[in-house]
Design a protein around this motif. Structure first.
Motif, PDB file in Angstrom:
ATOM      1  N   ILE A  50       3.546 -33.770  -2.745  1.00 17.75           N
ATOM      2  CA  ILE A  50       4.858 -34.415  -2.817  1.00 17.75           C
ATOM      3  C   ILE A  50       4.689 -35.866  -3.254  1.00 17.75           C
ATOM      4  O   ILE A  50       5.483 -36.380  -4.044  1.00 17.75           O
ATOM      5  N   GLU A  51       3.641 -36.515  -2.755  1.00 18.16           N
ATOM      6  CA  GLU A  51       3.378 -37.899  -3.141  1.00 18.16           C
ATOM      7  C   GLU A  51       3.137 -38.003  -4.647  1.00 18.16           C
ATOM      8  O   GLU A  51       3.595 -38.942  -5.295  1.00 18.16           O
ATOM      9  N   ASN A  52       2.420 -37.041  -5.224  1.00 22.13           N
ATOM     10  CA  ASN A  52       2.192 -37.044  -6.665  1.00 22.13           C
ATOM     11  C   ASN A  52       3.513 -36.959  -7.424  1.00 22.13           C
ATOM     12  O   ASN A  52       3.691 -37.626  -8.448  1.00 22.13           O
ATOM     13  N   LEU A  53       4.434 -36.148  -6.939  1.00 24.85           N
ATOM     14  CA  LEU A  53       5.751 -36.055  -7.581  1.00 24.85           C
ATOM     15  C   LEU A  53       6.503 -37.371  -7.479  1.00 24.85           C
ATOM     16  O   LEU A  53       7.159 -37.801  -8.432  1.00 24.85           O
ATOM     17  N   ILE A  54       6.406 -38.023  -6.325  1.00 27.85           N
ATOM     18  CA  ILE A  54       7.079 -39.311  -6.145  1.00 27.85           C
ATOM     19  C   ILE A  54       6.491 -40.352  -7.094  1.00 27.85           C
ATOM     20  O   ILE A  54       7.222 -41.099  -7.752  1.00 27.85           O
ATOM     21  N   LEU A  55       5.168 -40.395  -7.202  1.00 28.65           N
ATOM     22  CA  LEU A  55       4.533 -41.352  -8.104  1.00 28.65           C
ATOM     23  C   LEU A  55       4.902 -41.074  -9.557  1.00 28.65           C
ATOM     24  O   LEU A  55       5.107 -41.998 -10.346  1.00 28.65           O
ATOM     25  N   ALA A  56       4.997 -39.806  -9.923  1.00 29.48           N
ATOM     26  CA  ALA A  56       5.406 -39.454 -11.285  1.00 29.48           C
ATOM     27  C   ALA A  56       6.831 -39.926 -11.546  1.00 29.48           C
ATOM     28  O   ALA A  56       7.135 -40.444 -12.626  1.00 29.48           O
ATOM     29  N   ALA A  57       7.714 -39.758 -10.561  1.00 28.61           N
ATOM     30  CA  ALA A  57       9.097 -40.223 -10.718  1.00 28.61           C
ATOM     31  C   ALA A  57       9.145 -41.733 -10.875  1.00 28.61           C
ATOM     32  O   ALA A  57       9.928 -42.260 -11.668  1.00 28.61           O
ATOM     33  N   GLN A  58       8.308 -42.439 -10.128  1.00 28.51           N
ATOM     34  CA  GLN A  58       8.257 -43.893 -10.267  1.00 28.51           C
ATOM     35  C   GLN A  58       7.787 -44.290 -11.663  1.00 28.51           C
ATOM     36  O   GLN A  58       8.270 -45.261 -12.237  1.00 28.51           O
TER      37      GLN A  58
ATOM     38  N   PRO B 173       3.168 -41.966 -20.610  1.00 29.73           N
ATOM     39  CA  PRO B 173       2.691 -40.787 -19.880  1.00 29.73           C
ATOM     40  C   PRO B 173       1.197 -40.516 -20.083  1.00 29.73           C
ATOM     41  O   PRO B 173       0.550 -39.955 -19.203  1.00 29.73           O
ATOM     42  N   PHE B 174       0.634 -40.902 -21.202  1.00 27.87           N
ATOM     43  CA  PHE B 174      -0.795 -40.697 -21.431  1.00 27.87           C
ATOM     44  C   PHE B 174      -1.625 -41.598 -20.520  1.00 27.87           C
ATOM     45  O   PHE B 174      -2.650 -41.187 -19.995  1.00 27.87           O
ATOM     46  N   VAL B 175      -1.165 -42.842 -20.334  1.00 24.29           N
ATOM     47  CA  VAL B 175      -1.853 -43.762 -19.433  1.00 24.29           C
ATOM     48  C   VAL B 175      -1.786 -43.224 -18.004  1.00 24.29           C
ATOM     49  O   VAL B 175      -2.783 -43.207 -17.292  1.00 24.29           O
ATOM     50  N   ILE B 176      -0.602 -42.764 -17.602  1.00 29.57           N
ATOM     51  CA  ILE B 176      -0.441 -42.197 -16.257  1.00 29.57           C
ATOM     52  C   ILE B 176      -1.334 -40.968 -16.101  1.00 29.57           C
ATOM     53  O   ILE B 176      -1.953 -40.774 -15.052  1.00 29.57           O
ATOM     54  N   GLY B 177      -1.405 -40.128 -17.118  1.00 27.87           N
ATOM     55  CA  GLY B 177      -2.249 -38.934 -17.053  1.00 27.87           C
ATOM     56  C   GLY B 177      -3.711 -39.274 -16.871  1.00 27.87           C
ATOM     57  O   GLY B 177      -4.406 -38.677 -16.046  1.00 27.87           O
ATOM     58  N   ILE B 178      -4.184 -40.241 -17.635  1.00 27.33           N
ATOM     59  CA  ILE B 178      -5.591 -40.657 -17.533  1.00 27.33           C
ATOM     60  C   ILE B 178      -5.870 -41.279 -16.164  1.00 27.33           C
ATOM     61  O   ILE B 178      -6.865 -40.950 -15.512  1.00 27.33           O
ATOM     62  N   LEU B 179      -4.979 -42.149 -15.715  1.00 28.95           N
ATOM     63  CA  LEU B 179      -5.167 -42.763 -14.400  1.00 28.95           C
ATOM     64  C   LEU B 179      -5.100 -41.723 -13.282  1.00 28.95           C
ATOM     65  O   LEU B 179      -5.833 -41.813 -12.302  1.00 28.95           O
ATOM     66  N   SER B 180      -4.231 -40.726 -13.444  1.00 28.42           N
ATOM     67  CA  SER B 180      -4.137 -39.655 -12.446  1.00 28.42           C
ATOM     68  C   SER B 180      -5.429 -38.851 -12.387  1.00 28.42           C
ATOM     69  O   SER B 180      -5.904 -38.509 -11.297  1.00 28.42           O
ATOM     70  N   LEU B 181      -6.003 -38.541 -13.545  1.00 27.85           N
ATOM     71  CA  LEU B 181      -7.267 -37.807 -13.560  1.00 27.85           C
ATOM     72  C   LEU B 181      -8.391 -38.609 -12.914  1.00 27.85           C
ATOM     73  O   LEU B 181      -9.218 -38.056 -12.174  1.00 27.85           O
TER      74      LEU B 181
END
Length: 87
Positions: free
Chosen positions: A16-24, A32-40
Motif C-alpha cells: 500500500i505504501e508503494n501505491l501511495i508513493l506512486a500517487a505522490q 516515471p523512468f526516474v521513479i522506476g529506477i529509484l524504486s528498483l
C-alpha cells in the motif's frame, strides 16, 4: 515460517505504501523512468537488508511493525492533503 508470520502485516501495508508513493510521484509530476529506477534501487536495497538483517530484526519485530505502520499512515495523510482530498 511461524517466525515470519508477524511480518505479514508489514508486507501487505508495504505494498500500500508503494501505491501511495506512486500517487505522490504523479501529483508531483515526476519523470516515471526516474521513479522506476529509484524504486528498483530501493527494492534491491530492502532485499539486501531483509536478507542479511532478518535474524537481528526478529528481536524487534513489534517495533518494526509499529514504525512501518506509522510511516504508511503519515505518508497516506500527507498525500491526501497534497492532492486536495483533505482540507
Amino acid at each position: 515460517m511461524d517466525e515470519l508470520k508477524q511480518f505479514a502485516g508489514l508486507l501487505i501495508f508495504g505494498n500500500i505504501e508503494n501505491l501511495i508513493l506512486a500517487a505522490q510521484g504523479v501529483v508531483a509530476h515526476v519523470n516515471p523512468f526516474v521513479i522506476g529506477i529509484l524504486s528498483l534501487i530501493a527494492v534491491c536495497a530492502w532485499l539486501a537488508i531483509g536478507t542479511f538483517g532478518t535474524k537481528i530484526a526478529m528481536k524487534y519485530a513489534r517495533y518494526i511493525n509499529f514504525a512501518g505502520g506509522l510511516a504508511i499512515f503519515i505518508l497516506g495523510i500527507k498525500s491526501m492533503i497534497e492532492s486536495g482530498v483533505l482540507f
